[in-house]
Design an enzyme around this catalytic site. Structure first.
Site, short mmCIF file in Angstrom:
data_model
loop_
_atom_site.label_atom_id
_atom_site.label_comp_id
_atom_site.label_asym_id
_atom_site.label_seq_id
_atom_site.Cartn_x
_atom_site.Cartn_y
_atom_site.Cartn_z
N VAL A 168 7.78 3.05 -7.32
CA VAL A 168 7.09 1.77 -7.18
C VAL A 168 5.97 1.74 -8.20
O VAL A 168 5.53 2.79 -8.68
CB VAL A 168 6.54 1.64 -5.73
CG1 VAL A 168 5.51 2.74 -5.44
CG2 VAL A 168 5.95 0.27 -5.46
N VAL A 181 14.70 5.17 -16.94
CA VAL A 181 14.92 5.85 -18.22
C VAL A 181 15.90 6.99 -18.00
O VAL A 181 15.65 7.87 -17.17
CB VAL A 181 13.60 6.36 -18.81
CG1 VAL A 181 13.85 7.15 -20.10
CG2 VAL A 181 12.65 5.20 -19.09
N HIS A 197 2.25 17.78 -3.08
CA HIS A 197 1.46 18.11 -4.27
C HIS A 197 2.29 18.84 -5.32
O HIS A 197 1.86 19.82 -5.91
CB HIS A 197 0.24 18.96 -3.87
CG HIS A 197 -0.72 18.24 -2.99
ND1 HIS A 197 -1.77 18.88 -2.35
CD2 HIS A 197 -0.80 16.93 -2.62
CE1 HIS A 197 -2.44 17.98 -1.64
NE2 HIS A 197 -1.87 16.81 -1.78
N HIS A 255 -6.39 18.16 -3.42
CA HIS A 255 -5.34 17.14 -3.56
C HIS A 255 -5.33 16.66 -5.01
O HIS A 255 -6.37 16.24 -5.54
CB HIS A 255 -5.61 16.00 -2.59
CG HIS A 255 -5.58 16.46 -1.16
ND1 HIS A 255 -4.55 16.18 -0.30
CD2 HIS A 255 -6.46 17.21 -0.45
CE1 HIS A 255 -4.80 16.74 0.88
NE2 HIS A 255 -5.96 17.38 0.80
#
Length: 623
Positions: free
Chosen positions: A142, A281, A556, A600
């Protein structure tokens, strides 16, 4: 709707639910206003997104940025500051919508079309509580990428993280070098942030704020941590070993994604920046003789077309898609590429060094009110959101956070190796969380079914290992860009990781003994995992088994195109993020992290993009 794409399924469901409740709750005077405000904000965002459709795809650009995630949006915005450069930003997913940006909705987004829906390969030693022993690995598909899917938790990490990067042969990547880049993108509204040398930026595009209101659970967590000896303060400041309410990328009751931060202010104002959505792509074009990247192949609007780059292609597709695309383009481990029928152009360790943070959550029951899903999506909750209060403002339910140095507990300036954070609801209070995690239905029923039916109050404490030594790998499944790659997480392959994870769980459980948690009746859920029932309850062996079952990723993923000097056989890019041995090709996203930061990484990815943009401008004498 007057422009743009229709509302997502999430938005339509939410709107329908709220309309129904508004009709049933006519006593709530402002319900119609709240519905109209929700629709107004949604339409305004769609109108902004629709402006991207005004550009026709050109045959050639100066720079092509692949991936409109955290890094890609920032990089495209910065490069297009030069009006003479034409910049193309390509995104495989669609538009970001306002429904996605309600902070509490983070769990739900993993179930929708805006998620790539990756899964790890099956394992007999981790993810044992998940369907087919495979962990779900969400990634944003998105505009805004995973900054639209994540839990908005903002951390810089430790000074030592970046100094280690520099010591590995990456000049310019030490903490002091990078402080200006933190401040460049930060727009901190933290009133009690550090004011010294590590102070935050206040004028950047990325908003950072405390989230309010808070449950009594969050208050108890912060107080209990202080009672246990952890100071309260700014964990993004000089000393990371602190407890605090969460600093989050939330502002004006809204998720502050990369798309919103960097691109929305430019919509309709910067003609040299073209954004193409729903554009996958499939290959970076590289001349095998000159070893120079000169464009991409992109699948969009039902056909595959070639787009050329006069200067560079920059891959910012994230730690899963970036290595996949590089390998599909002939850049990667030569042996593996030949196995799937791809002729190698550059033999590099692409896909290796995969890292992640996991946090085997502990379920707690309590007497205080917790976040319940049936209370989150109501007309009253929506009205509270627009008035700056209520549960919808909480980032996926996360409310407070703390950092520990378990390997160096006597050093107040120690390097954090464990993060503990609290979510103000339990697995039994939010069905979306159970689905997002992919928990086995029979295990969930055995552990949490009765709690769900009785609407039992509870919360989750997540002990998150920060400096894991295990390393995974991304491999191609085939030559097709449409087919998901193979993901080998390799959690706990190094014994240290399981050891410190157990110690983190034990640290979290000890907090329940503090007066603040006792005051709300906080107590461990006294149910044993079926696969661990043969082990002594609350023993180290039991918690190790618990961790192997509830191996919850915190999303992560990083390290799969490692930054390092050419002398490092594991390195893929140099300190200027140029792919070794290939001209005009760079990587700028979490893939380049030699070691995952102690926190994070979404914030540090902004930093990577900002620094990458400056280096590119320097290379072309724009600065």
């Amino acid at each position: 709707m007057t422009a743009g794409r229709p509302l997502t399924a999430l938005g339509l469901c939410l709107a329908a639910l709220l309309c129904l409740q508004a009709a049933e709750q006519s006593y709530y005077d402002n319900s119609m206003f709240d519905m109209l405000e929700f629709m107004r904000r949604g339409q305004a965002q769609l109108d902004l997104e629709a402006l991207d459709n005004s550009h026709k795809l050109l045959s050639e650009y100066d720079f092509i940025v692949v991936g409109a995630g955290t890094a890609g949006c920032a990089l495209a915005a910065r490069l297009s500051e030069n009006p003479k450069w034409k910049v193309l930003l390509l995104e495989a997913g669609g538009a970001e919508s306002y429904a996605m940006d309600i902070p509490i909705a983070a769990h739900f987004l993993q179930l929708g079309e805006m998620n790539w829906k990756y899964r790890t390969e099956p394992s007999a030693s981790y993810c044992l509580a998940m369907n087919n022993n495979r962990c779900n690995w969400p990634r944003g598909k998105v505009m805004g990428g995973s900054s639209v899917l994540n839990y908005m938790m903002y951390t810089r990490g430790s000074r030592r993280d970046y100094d280690r990067w520099a010591q590995l042969g990456n000049p310019g990547w030490g903490y002091e070098d990078l402080l200006p880049y933190f401040r460049k993108y930060e727009a901190s509204h933290i009133p009690d942030a550090d004011t010294g040398p590590t102070r935050p930026g206040r004028q950047g595009p990325v908003q950072i704020s405390y989230t309010e209101p808070r449950t009594r659970i969050a208050d108890a967590f912060v107080a209990a941590s202080e009672q246990a000896g952890l100071p309260r303060g700014d964990y993004n400041g000089e000393t990371q070993l602190r407890v605090s309410y969460l600093q989050a990328n939330v502002y004006n009751e809204t998720r502050w994604s990369s798309n919103r931060a960097y691109l929305y202010p430019l919509k309709g104002k910067r003609s040299n920046l073209h954004v193409k959505k729903n554009a996958l792509v499939t290959k970076v074009l590289i001349d095998p003789q000159t070893k120079t990247a000169y464009g991409v192949m992109v699948q969009t609007e039902g056909r595959v077309q070639k787009v050329l780059a006069r200067r560079e292609v920059i891959v910012s597709a994230g730690a899963i898609n970036t290595p996949q695309l590089l390998m599909l383009s002939g850049v990667g481990p030569a042996k593996h590429l030949r196995e799937v029928g791809i002729k190698p152009i550059a033999d590099l360790a692409v896909g290796y060094n995969l890292q992640d943070h996991i946090a085997p959550a502990v379920s707690i029951l309590c007497n205080a009110s917790s976040l319940q899903i049936q209370e989150m999506f109501s007309v009253k909750a929506l009205g509270d959101l627009f008035r700056g209060r209520g549960p919808l403002r909480t980032p996926g339910g996360v409310e407070a956070i703390s950092f520990y140095a378990l390997d160096d507990p006597q050093n107040p300036q120690g390097w954090a190796d464990m993060e503990i954070f609290v979510v103000g609801g339990g697995l039994q209070t939010n069905v979306a969380l159970r689905l997002a995690l992919g928990l086995k239905a029979d295990l969930y029923e055995d552990m949490f079914g009765d709690l769900e039916r009785s609407n039992a109050n509870g919360f989750l404490i997540f002990p998150m290992i920060l400096r894991a030594k295990s390393r995974g790998r991304i491999k191609l499944r085939s030559r097709s860009a449409q087919e998901h790659p193979r993901i080998y997480a390799n959690y706990f392959s190094h014994p240290y990781d399981l050891n410190i994870t157990v110690r983190g769980i034990e640290q979290a459980v000890r907090l329940l003994e503090e007066p603040a948690f006792r005051a709300i009746g906080a107590r461990l859920l006294e149910k044993r995992l079926p696969g661990c029932s043969h082990l002594a309850w609350r023993s180290s062996d039991y918690w190790a088994c618990h961790a192997r079952h509830f191996t919850f990723t915190i999303y992560h993923y990083s390290g799969t195109a490692k930054m390092g000097p050419r002398s490092d056989p594991a390195a893929v890019v140099d300190a200027r993020l140029r792919v070794h041995g290939i001209r005009s090709l760079r990587v700028a996203d979490a893939s380049i992290m030699p070691h995952l930061i102690s926190g994070h990484p979404n914030g540090p990815v902004y930093l990577i993009a900002e620094k990458a943009a400056d280096m590119i401008k320097q290379d072309y004498n724009y600065i």
